[in-house]
Design a protein around this motif. Structure first.
Motif, PDB file in Angstrom:
ATOM      1  N   ALA A   1       0.912  -1.144   0.057  1.00 38.19           N
ATOM      2  CA  ALA A   1       0.186  -0.132  -0.175  1.00 38.19           C
ATOM      3  C   ALA A   1       0.721   1.262   0.070  1.00 38.19           C
ATOM      4  N   THR A   2       1.902   1.295   0.848  1.00 36.62           N
ATOM      5  CA  THR A   2       2.740   2.341   0.741  1.00 36.62           C
ATOM      6  C   THR A   2       3.616   2.602  -0.680  1.00 36.62           C
ATOM      7  N   LEU A   3       3.988   1.591  -1.106  1.00 36.75           N
ATOM      8  CA  LEU A   3       4.591   1.649  -2.575  1.00 36.75           C
ATOM      9  C   LEU A   3       3.782   2.106  -3.472  1.00 36.75           C
ATOM     10  N   TYR A   4       2.632   1.455  -3.658  1.00 34.45           N
ATOM     11  CA  TYR A   4       1.373   2.183  -4.613  1.00 34.45           C
ATOM     12  C   TYR A   4       1.078   3.496  -4.437  1.00 34.45           C
ATOM     13  N   ALA A   5       1.045   4.028  -3.145  1.00 36.02           N
ATOM     14  CA  ALA A   5       0.931   5.371  -2.907  1.00 36.02           C
ATOM     15  C   ALA A   5       2.032   6.326  -3.130  1.00 36.02           C
ATOM     16  N   THR A   6       3.150   5.643  -3.049  1.00 34.71           N
ATOM     17  CA  THR A   6       4.367   6.342  -3.285  1.00 34.71           C
ATOM     18  C   THR A   6       4.561   6.527  -5.136  1.00 34.71           C
ATOM     19  N   TYR A   7       4.248   5.396  -5.566  1.00 33.45           N
ATOM     20  CA  TYR A   7       4.225   5.524  -7.237  1.00 33.45           C
ATOM     21  C   TYR A   7       3.319   6.558  -7.748  1.00 33.45           C
ATOM     22  N   ARG A   8       2.229   6.751  -7.157  1.00 33.57           N
ATOM     23  CA  ARG A   8       1.031   7.612  -7.624  1.00 33.57           C
ATOM     24  C   ARG A   8       1.517   8.937  -7.341  1.00 33.57           C
ATOM     25  N   ARG A   9       2.337   9.249  -6.007  1.00 31.17           N
ATOM     26  CA  ARG A   9       2.785  10.580  -5.831  1.00 31.17           C
ATOM     27  C   ARG A   9       3.914  11.000  -6.582  1.00 31.17           C
ATOM     28  N   LEU A  10       4.737   9.969  -6.990  1.00 25.51           N
ATOM     29  CA  LEU A  10       6.005  10.518  -7.821  1.00 25.51           C
ATOM     30  C   LEU A  10       5.318  10.562  -9.359  1.00 25.51           C
ATOM     31  N   VAL A  11       4.533   9.957  -9.575  1.00 25.42           N
ATOM     32  CA  VAL A  11       4.005  10.246 -10.943  1.00 25.42           C
ATOM     33  C   VAL A  11       3.365  11.494 -10.971  1.00 25.42           C
ATOM     34  N   LYS A  12       2.584  11.825  -9.987  1.00 26.05           N
ATOM     35  CA  LYS A  12       1.934  13.302  -9.919  1.00 26.05           C
ATOM     36  C   LYS A  12       2.882  14.379 -10.035  1.00 26.05           C
ATOM     37  N   ASP A  13       3.766  14.058  -9.356  1.00 26.91           N
ATOM     38  CA  ASP A  13       5.097  15.154  -8.939  1.00 26.91           C
ATOM     39  C   ASP A  13       6.217  15.202 -10.219  1.00 26.91           C
ATOM     40  N   GLY A  14       5.856  14.396 -11.314  1.00 23.48           N
ATOM     41  CA  GLY A  14       6.538  14.275 -12.628  1.00 23.48           C
ATOM     42  C   GLY A  14       8.066  13.736 -12.380  1.00 23.48           C
ATOM     43  N   LEU A  15       8.189  13.063 -11.266  1.00 21.65           N
ATOM     44  CA  LEU A  15       9.568  12.365 -11.137  1.00 21.65           C
ATOM     45  C   LEU A  15       9.754  10.925 -11.540  1.00 21.65           C
ATOM     46  N   VAL A  16       8.405  10.329 -11.996  1.00 23.45           N
ATOM     47  CA  VAL A  16       8.326   8.999 -12.687  1.00 23.45           C
ATOM     48  C   VAL A  16       7.017   9.147 -13.405  1.00 23.45           C
ATOM     49  N   GLU A  17       7.289   8.466 -14.889  1.00 25.92           N
ATOM     50  CA  GLU A  17       6.344   8.276 -15.612  1.00 25.92           C
ATOM     51  C   GLU A  17       5.769   6.617 -15.530  1.00 25.92           C
ATOM     52  N   ALA A  18       4.535   6.594 -15.710  1.00 25.10           N
ATOM     53  CA  ALA A  18       4.055   5.199 -15.634  1.00 25.10           C
ATOM     54  C   ALA A  18       3.262   4.742 -16.951  1.00 25.10           C
ATOM     55  N   TYR A  19       3.598   3.523 -17.350  1.00 22.84           N
ATOM     56  CA  TYR A  19       2.908   3.255 -18.683  1.00 22.84           C
ATOM     57  C   TYR A  19       2.740   1.671 -18.546  1.00 22.84           C
ATOM     58  N   TRP A  20       1.514   1.215 -19.425  1.00 23.06           N
ATOM     59  CA  TRP A  20       1.069   0.087 -19.456  1.00 23.06           C
ATOM     60  C   TRP A  20       2.202  -0.699 -20.551  1.00 23.06           C
ATOM     61  N   GLY A  21       2.600  -1.756 -19.809  1.00 20.54           N
ATOM     62  CA  GLY A  21       3.408  -3.033 -20.691  1.00 20.54           C
ATOM     63  C   GLY A  21       2.490  -3.880 -21.541  1.00 20.54           C
ATOM     64  N   ASP A  22       3.001  -4.747 -22.276  1.00 19.46           N
ATOM     65  CA  ASP A  22       2.575  -5.698 -23.156  1.00 19.46           C
ATOM     66  C   ASP A  22       2.268  -6.870 -22.292  1.00 19.46           C
ATOM     67  N   GLU A  23       1.226  -7.721 -22.652  1.00 16.76           N
ATOM     68  CA  GLU A  23       0.930  -8.799 -22.031  1.00 16.76           C
ATOM     69  C   GLU A  23       1.520 -10.132 -22.392  1.00 16.76           C
ATOM     70  N   SER A  24       2.909 -10.096 -23.062  1.00 18.79           N
ATOM     71  CA  SER A  24       3.558 -11.143 -23.601  1.00 18.79           C
ATOM     72  C   SER A  24       3.874 -12.071 -22.390  1.00 18.79           C
ATOM     73  N   GLN A  25       3.776 -11.501 -20.996  1.00 14.92           N
ATOM     74  CA  GLN A  25       4.306 -12.528 -19.995  1.00 14.92           C
ATOM     75  C   GLN A  25       3.360 -12.588 -19.090  1.00 14.92           C
ATOM     76  N   GLY A  26       2.156 -12.762 -19.058  1.00 19.25           N
ATOM     77  CA  GLY A  26       1.135 -12.983 -18.171  1.00 19.25           C
ATOM     78  C   GLY A  26       0.304 -11.630 -18.357  1.00 19.25           C
ATOM     79  N   GLY A  27      -0.289 -11.311 -17.021  1.00 22.51           N
ATOM     80  CA  GLY A  27      -1.056 -10.117 -17.079  1.00 22.51           C
ATOM     81  C   GLY A  27      -0.378  -8.754 -17.372  1.00 22.51           C
TER      82      GLY A  27
END
Length: 129
Positions: free
Chosen positions: A54-80
């Motif tokens: 829960a702490t990690l995912y809140a951190t990811y959201r905050r870092l994306v919102k602050d422009g320190l990290v970008e998020a994108y969806w990968g392909d589904e070649s290895q499972g989900g």
């Protein structure tokens, strides 16, 4: 509370304050998905430190919102389908600044704890037992 428990609580508090920097550091080597970052942090410490999901995912959201990290969806070649995170130039700059601040703080604390005053306090506590 035993001294060992006090030490664990103190270290956990110190680490909690650096979660953003720890995550930014885990992304320095390349893009990673959420659980992969969790494992990298856990494995880097030999299992001594784990950040709750829960702490990690809140951190990811905050870092994306602050422009320190970008998020994108990968392909589904290895499972989900997995959401990946990428360090931005701003994230690299914040990482470098935070590490420099940590090193400076660590040096001050080390200096203060190695003073004769610290030894006198420690000796006094030993005599009071």
């Amino acid at each position: 509370m035993t001294q060992e428990l006090a030490d664990d609580a103190f270290a956990a508090d110190l680490l909690r304050g650096h979660t953003d920097t720890i995550v930014l550091g885990a992304l320095r080597g390349g893009d990673r998905y959420g659980f992969e970052i969790y494992k990298a942090i856990r494995d880097a410490t030999g299992g001594r430190h784990e950040i709750k999901e829960a702490t990690l995912y809140a951190t990811y959201r905050r870092l994306v919102k602050d422009g320190l990290v970008e998020a994108y969806w990968g392909d589904e070649s290895q499972g989900g389908r997995r959401k990946y995170y990428r360090l931005t130039d701003a994230g690299r700059a914040v990482y470098r600044t935070n590490v420099a601040a940590w090193v400076a703080t660590r040096d001050v604390i080390n200096t203060l704890l190695d003073t004769p005053h610290h030894d006198a306090v420690t000796s006094q506590k030993g005599r009071n037992r």
